[in-house]
Design an enzyme around this catalytic site. Structure first.
Site, mmCIF file in Angstrom:
data_model
loop_
_atom_site.group_PDB
_atom_site.id
_atom_site.type_symbol
_atom_site.label_atom_id
_atom_site.label_comp_id
_atom_site.label_asym_id
_atom_site.label_seq_id
_atom_site.Cartn_x
_atom_site.Cartn_y
_atom_site.Cartn_z
ATOM 1 N N ALA A 43 0.833 -1.166 -0.096
ATOM 2 C CA ALA A 43 0.064 0.104 0.030
ATOM 3 C C ALA A 43 1.100 0.560 0.034
ATOM 4 O O ALA A 43 2.269 0.611 -0.304
ATOM 5 C CB ALA A 43 -0.773 -0.248 1.657
ATOM 6 N N GLY A 103 -0.597 -5.639 0.473
ATOM 7 C CA GLY A 103 -1.985 -4.978 -0.072
ATOM 8 C C GLY A 103 -1.758 -5.409 -1.628
ATOM 9 O O GLY A 103 -2.495 -6.539 -1.903
ATOM 10 N N GLU A 135 3.867 -6.153 6.924
ATOM 11 C CA GLU A 135 3.363 -4.547 7.717
ATOM 12 C C GLU A 135 4.115 -4.891 8.927
ATOM 13 O O GLU A 135 4.177 -4.126 9.246
ATOM 14 C CB GLU A 135 1.684 -5.077 8.015
ATOM 15 C CG GLU A 135 1.564 -4.736 6.557
ATOM 16 C CD GLU A 135 1.318 -6.263 5.692
ATOM 17 O OE1 GLU A 135 1.504 -7.314 6.364
ATOM 18 O OE2 GLU A 135 0.128 -6.168 4.367
ATOM 19 N N GLU A 155 -2.412 -9.484 -0.712
ATOM 20 C CA GLU A 155 -4.211 -8.888 0.267
ATOM 21 C C GLU A 155 -4.412 -9.409 -1.110
ATOM 22 O O GLU A 155 -5.903 -10.147 -0.979
ATOM 23 C CB GLU A 155 -4.252 -7.579 0.861
ATOM 24 C CG GLU A 155 -3.472 -8.305 2.379
ATOM 25 C CD GLU A 155 -3.369 -7.378 2.907
ATOM 26 O OE1 GLU A 155 -3.871 -5.913 2.732
ATOM 27 O OE2 GLU A 155 -3.917 -7.231 4.250
#
Ligand code: NAI
Length: 711
Positions: free
Chosen positions: A66, A112, A135, A115
Site C-alpha cells: 500500500a 496489500g 507490515e 491481499e
C-alpha cells in the site's frame, strides 16, 4: 466498459480482460489505484463480452504494497476505518464477484499486493518472486484481510510465521505451501494465467469453491488454534519485545478465522487502527521513510554524480577487506593496495574469511568466488595501479602522517576528478585534506565494522569538500546499498560522539553508587543490543579511553575524563581482547571481573558514596538526557542539522531500537522542558558534562521540538 484509467491498462481478447496495474515506481496500491480497480472490476463484471479477468502488474512488481505515505498521516480513527472498510469492500467484490479472476504475479507481491492476490480465485506466479505480508516491519498488521485469508490458504502455522516476522517467501515455497496454484516462466506467465481463467469457463475450476473465504479446510480446530497461539505468544514475547504489531497479529488470529469472514475483517481493521495510532508504528514508519530519503540533500540537488566503476582500497585490514567484499559483491571493480606482499596476502585471507558465511550457506560456490575475484579484483603494492580509480577509499592505520603521505602521492597518480575518501574513525578530515592541492576532492566515508554488513555509511564533509565530491559519494553509497548519513567534520563525527555521550554517561551513575549490573540491564531492557560495560569490553576500554581523551582535548572540560574511567583504564583490563574488562571472559560464562569491581568499590569508599538503588527508567533517562544534550551541542556546532538522519544513524550504526525512533524522536516525545530541567539537576550533581546546550535551553523556553512536525 471503461478502459481509460490512469494506472490500469485494460486489454480484452477472447472473452478475457487483462488488467495490468501500472503505478510506478513499485506499483503501490495508492488510493486512486484502489478506486480504479473497483471501477474496472465493476465494469468487467457488467460487461457481457468479458467472461474472466486476469490481473497482473508491470515491470518488476505485481503490487509491492500500500502507499504508506497516504495512511501515515490519518489522525482520526473513523477516517482510517472508513478507508479500510472501502478497501475490504473492493477486495470482497472481486472475491465474491460473478466472474473468475486470476492473479498473474509477475513480480513482488507484498502487503496489500498479496491481499489483493488472495482475493482472486487463482494465482499463477513467475519464478523467484517475493510474496509476503511485511507490515509488522512498519509496526502494522495486514489491514485488508491478510490475517484472515492467508491462514485459509496456507494454514495457521505458516501464516503465523509470515505475518509475525514480516519475511516474504519465494514463489517456489509459495507453491509448496499452496499460496500460489502454479508457477510459470515470466515470458509465458500471462498465457498460463489466461489458460487458468479458461479452466474456470471450461469447468475445470469452480468459482464458488475457489474463493479464499470459502476455503476452510486448512483452518485449525479451536483446540489446535489455542495451542498454536499460546506457543506463538511465548515465542513472540521473547523475540519482539517493545513491538506491538506481532501481538496484534496474534490477536487477529485468535479473534478471527471464523466461518464467516466479514466480521473478522472488521475486527482486523480495528486492530490495524490500534497499531497505526501507536508510537511504535509512527517511529517505524518514520525510519522507513527517512531511510528512503537518506542522502537526498538540498545541497546536492541537481548536481550530477560522477560514475563510480573502479574503486581503489588502501589497506586490506579489518575494514579494507570488508570494503572490498562489499565492492566486488555489488558489481564494482576493486583495486586493493597494501604496503607489501605479506600485507596483501593477509588482506586476501581476511577478504576470503568475509565470504565464509556465504560459502557455508551456499550463497556462492568456491569456484564462483574465485571467478568473482578474477573478474573484479586486482591486488597490488604499487600505488600507480590506482590510476584508473574513480574513487579511492583509504583504510590504513589510524595515523595522520601515514594517511597524508599516501594522499599526496596519489594526487600525482589519480585523475583530478577521482574522489579521495578516508575511513578514519576520528582524525580531523579537514586537516588530512590540507596536504592536497585540491582539498575539495576529499571526504570521509566512515564504514562500520563489518563493512560489508553494516548498513550505515557516515559521510563526512570536511570544510572544503566540494558539492561534486559529496554528490558522487552519496550516489556511490546508494549504489552499494548503504544508507548515507551526511554530517560535517568534528571530533568523533556524529555517531561516535553521540554513542559516547549516551553510553559514557553511565560512569557518572556508577560513581554515584548505582550497580553496574543494574545499568546494563536497564539499557538492554530499553532495547539497545548491549549495555555500556559490554560495549566497552567489545570495542576495548583502552580505545574508549583514548576517544574520551580526544574529546577532552578537542571539546574542552565538559568532556573531561571521569576519575573512575581513569582508574578502570589503569587496571590494564581492556575488555574481551585482554580476556577481561568489566567482565572476565576466561570461563565458560562471563562473570564480573573482580579487579574492576574492586576499583569501583575503592572509588565509592574513598568518596564516601553509598550504594544507590535507581529504577531502570531513571537510569535510562540520565543516559538519554546526556545524549539529547550532546545532539543539541552538535547541531549548534554545525556537525549535523537533520534530526531524521541523526536518528537513522543511531538505529543503523549502533542498534538503537528502531521502534523508539531514535534519540531525537524520544526527545521530542519527552519534551525539551523536562529534559532541560533534568540536565540542570544532573549538572548540579555531576558537573559540566550535563551543562545544557544553549540550543536545548532555547528549545525548552520556546517549547520547540527537534523534528519540525513535533513529537
Ligand atoms: P587494521 O589494523 O586491521 O588494518 C590496517 C591496514 O593498514 C593494514 O592493511 C596494514 O597493512 C596497513 N598499514 C599498516 N601500516 C601501514 C603504513 N605504514 N602505511 C600504509 N598502510 C599501512 O585496521 P582497521 O581496523 O582496518 O582500520 C583501518 C582504518 O579504518 C583506521 O583509520 C581506523 O580508524 C578505521 N576504522 C576502523 C574501524 C574498526 O572497527 N576497526 C571502524 C571504522 C573505521
Amino acid at each position: 466498459m471503461r478502459t481509460d484509467f490512469r494506472s490500469i491498462r485494460v486489454e480484452t481478447a477472447d472473452g478475457i480482460a487483462v488488467f495490468r496495474i501500472h503505478n510506478p515506481p513499485v506499483n503501490q496500491l495508492s488510493e486512486h489505484v484502489v478506486r480504479e480497480l473497483a471501477d474496472a472490476f465493476a465494469g468487467a463484471f457488467r460487461e457481457a463480452a468479458v467472461q474472466a479477468v486476469v490481473l497482473t502488474g508491470s515491470g518488476k512488481n505485481f503490487v509491492a504494497g500500500a502507499d504508506i505515505t497516504q495512511i501515515k498521516d490519518i489522525r482520526s480513527r473513523e477516517a482510517l476505518l472508513a478507508l479500510l472498510h472501502e478497501n475490504n469492500r473492493v477486495l470482497n467484490a472481486i472475491e465474491t464477484g460473478p466472474k473468475p479472476v486470476v492473479a498473474a504475479i509477475n513480480g513482488a507481491c507484498l502487503g496489500g499486493g498479496l491481499e489483493l492476490a488472495m482475493a482472486c480465485h487463482y494465482r499463477v506466479a513467475a519464478p523467484g518472486v517475493d510474496l509476503g505480508q511485511p507490515e509488522v516491519q512498519l509496526g502494522l498488521i495486514p489491514g485488508a484481510g491478510g490475517t484472515q485469508r492467508l491462514p485459509r490458504l496456507i494454514g495457521l502455522p505458516n501464516a503465523l510465521d509470515m505475518i509475525t516476522t514480516g519475511k516474504p517467501i519465494r514463489s517456489e515455497k509459495a507453491l509448496e505451501r499452496r499460496l500460489v496454484d502454479e508457477i510459470a516462466p515470466t515470458e509465458t506467465l500471462l498465457q498460463a494465467a489466461i489458460r487458468a481463467a479458461k479452466g474456470f469457463l471450461e469447468g475445470r475450476h469452480h468459482l464458488a469453491l475457489r474463493a479464499t473465504r470459502a476455503r476452510h479446510e486448512r483452518l485449525p480446530s479451536a483446540a489446535e488454534k489455542k495451542a498454536l497461539l499460546d506457543f506463538a505468544r511465548l515465542m513472540t514475547a521473547a523475540k519482539a519485545k517493545g513491538y506491538i504489531a506481532p501481538f496484534k497479529a496474534l490477536d487477529a488470529f485468535e479473534r478471527g478465522l471464523h466461518f464467516d469472514i466479514e466480521p473478522d475483517l472488521a475486527m482486523e481493521a480495528e486492530l490495524f487502527a490500534d497499531c497505526l495510532f501507536s508510537n511504535v508504528a509512527r517511529n517505524l514508519i518514520g525510519i522507513f521513510l527517512h531511510t528512503r530519503a537518506a542522502g537526498r540533500l538540498p545541497r546536492i540537488e541537481g548536481i550530477p554524480p560522477a560514475p563510480v566503476r573502479t574503486v581503489g582500497v588502501l589497506g586490506g585490514g579489518v575494514m579494507g577487506s570488508g570494503i572490498v567484499h562489499l565492492l566486488v559483491n555489488e558489481g564494482l571493480n576493486a583495486v586493493l593496495w597494501d604496503i607489501d606482499d605479506a600485507a596483501v596476502a593477509r588482506g586476501m585471507a581476511g577478504l576470503r574469511a568475509t565470504f565464509d558465511y556465504h560459502l557455508k550457506n551456499k550463497k556462492i560456490t568456491p569456484e564462483g568466488l574465485e571467478a568473482l575475484f578474477r573478474e573484479r579484483l586486482t591486488c597490488t603494492t604499487d600505488l600507480a595501479r590506482l590510476k584508473e580509480a574513480d574513487l579511492v577509499i583509504e583504510a590504513v592505520v589510524e595515523d595522520m602522517a601515514v594517511k597524508q603521505k599516501l594522499w599526496k602521492e596519489l594526487e600525482g597518480i589519480c585523475r583530478p576528478e577521482a574522489v579521495f575518501a578516508t575511513n578514519t574513525s576520528a582524525l580531523p578530515i579537514t586537516e588530512m585534506a590540507s596536504v592536497l592541492g585540491d582539498p575539495g576532492r576529499m571526504i570521509g566515508l566512515h564504514f562500520f565494522n563489518p563493512a560489508h554488513r553494516m548498513q550505515l555509511l557516515e559521510v563526512i564533509c570536511a570544510r572544503k569538500t566540494s558539492d561534486a565530491t559529496l554528490a558522487t559519494s552519496v550516489a556511490f553509497a546508494r549504489a552499494v546499498r548503504k544508507i548515507p548519513i551526511v554530517v560535517n567534520d568534528g571530533p568523533g563525527f556524529y555517531v561516535s560522539r553521540q554513542l559516547s555521550a549516551f553510553m559514557g554517561a553511565s560512569v557518572f551513575l556508577m560513581a554515584d553508587g548505582v550497580d553496574p549490573a543494574a545499568i546494563e540491564s536497564a539499557v538492554v531492557d530499553f532495547g539497545m543490543p548491549m549495555g555500556p560495560a559490554a560495549l566497552s569490553d567489545l570495542t576495548g576500554i583502552d580505545i574508549n579511553y583514548r576517544v574520551n581523551k580526544t574529546f577532552e582535548m578537542r571539546l574542552g572540560p565538559r568532556w573531561k575524563v571521569h576519575p573512575l574511567t581513569e582508574a578502570i583504564y589503569r587496571t590494564g583490563c581492556y575488555g574481551r581482547k585482554t580476556g577481561a574488562g568489566y567482565m572476565d571472559y576466561s570461563g565458560p560464562q562471563p562473570v564480573p571481573n573482580p579487579k574492576v569491581a574492586a576499583v569501583i568499590q575503592d572509588y565509592l569508599k574513598q568518596h564516601g558514596v553509598a550504594p544507590r538503588q535507581m529504577p531502570p527508567r531513571e537510569i535510562v533517562d540520565v543516559l538519554l538526557a546526556a545524549a539529547v544534550n550532546e545532539a543539541a551541542y552538535m547541531m549548534e556546532e554545525g556537525i549535523c542539522d537533520r534530526p531524521q538522519d541523526m536518528d537513522l544513524a543511531m538505529v543503523y550504526g549502533t542498534g538503537f531500537p528502531p521502534y523508539r525512533g531514535g534519540i531525537l524522536r524520544c526527545a521530542d516525545r519527552w519534551g525539551a522542558r523536562p529534559i532541560h530541567e533534568l540536565l540542570l539537576e544532573l549538572e548540579k550533581r555531576y558537573g559540566p558534562r550535563f551543562t545544557p546546550a544553549r540550543r536545548l535551553a532555547e528549545m525548552a523556553r520556546e517549547g520547540r521540538t527537534f523534528y519540525p512536525e513535533g513529537a
